[in-house]
Design a protein around this motif. Structure first.
Motif, short mmCIF file in Angstrom:
data_model
loop_
_atom_site.label_atom_id
_atom_site.label_comp_id
_atom_site.label_asym_id
_atom_site.label_seq_id
_atom_site.Cartn_x
_atom_site.Cartn_y
_atom_site.Cartn_z
N ARG A 88 87.99 -11.24 98.13
CA ARG A 88 88.79 -10.61 99.20
C ARG A 88 88.10 -9.63 100.19
N LYS A 89 87.08 -8.93 99.54
CA LYS A 89 86.48 -8.07 100.37
C LYS A 89 85.47 -8.95 101.56
N LEU A 91 86.31 -11.89 102.55
CA LEU A 91 87.13 -12.20 103.54
C LEU A 91 87.58 -11.37 104.35
N ASP A 92 87.71 -10.04 103.96
CA ASP A 92 88.47 -8.94 105.01
C ASP A 92 87.44 -8.56 105.78
N GLU A 94 85.35 -10.65 107.75
CA GLU A 94 85.39 -11.66 108.68
C GLU A 94 86.46 -11.53 109.55
N SER A 95 86.11 -11.63 111.02
CA SER A 95 87.14 -11.85 112.14
C SER A 95 87.83 -12.93 111.99
N ASP A 96 87.23 -14.18 111.76
CA ASP A 96 88.10 -15.56 111.77
C ASP A 96 88.36 -15.79 110.41
N ARG A 97 89.70 -15.29 109.58
CA ARG A 97 89.87 -15.53 108.35
C ARG A 97 90.22 -17.13 108.13
N GLU A 98 90.99 -17.68 109.21
CA GLU A 98 91.15 -19.19 109.15
C GLU A 98 89.77 -19.99 108.84
N VAL A 100 87.06 -19.07 107.71
CA VAL A 100 86.23 -18.75 106.42
C VAL A 100 87.28 -19.51 105.46
N LEU A 101 88.39 -19.49 105.44
CA LEU A 101 89.12 -20.04 104.39
C LEU A 101 88.86 -21.72 104.49
N SER A 103 86.50 -23.36 105.52
CA SER A 103 85.25 -23.73 105.27
C SER A 103 85.28 -23.50 103.70
#
Length: 129
Positions: A88-89, A91-92, A94-98, A100-101, A103
């Motif tokens: 979560r850390k 992911l938080d 990063e600016s483009d969560r979508e 990252v998820l 990928s």
């Protein structure tokens, strides 16, 4: 010389944290840093144990309570919880969560993808109750 190499072996990232958490989970209640140091039975300095416990406290993986002039520590999380916190850390941060998820999910193997789908299905079902 072989003894020197064995003694100076560097541990992998997070290995000490995992050892300390494991020791705390085995405790019958809150444990002191001295108890953790004894339990690990290695050549760890007391200050090293305190440093690891303090880092784990900052990550939310342990809690502490005053015990005389010191603290008693308790595991607040298991290894899975600590790994999830690290994920979560990242992911938080990063600016483009979508992206990252997306990928992350496309890089999963079939078994992990199936498990993730099952877990997401369960969380949706629970949310509908």
């Amino acid at each position: 010389m072989a003894d020197d190499r064995q003694r100076s072996r560097r541990r992998g990232q997070g290995e000490l944290e995992a050892l300390v958490l494991s020791a705390l989970r085995e405790a019958k209640g809150p444990a002191t840093a001295g108890w953790v140091q004894e339990r690990l039975g290695e050549d760890l300095a007391y200050t090293t144990v305190i440093t690891i416990l303090t880092r784990l406290l900052a990550k939310g993986a342990v809690t502490r309570e005053r015990a005389g002039r010191s603290f008693a520590w308790t595991s607040a999380s298991d290894q899975a919880g600590l790994a999830a916190h690290r994920m979560r850390k990242v992911l938080d941060a990063e600016s483009d969560r979508e992206a990252v998820l997306a990928s992350f999910v496309t890089g999963l193997g079939p078994d992990d993808e199936r498990l993730l789908r099952e877990l997401l299905g369960e969380s949706r079902s629970e949310g509908e109750d």
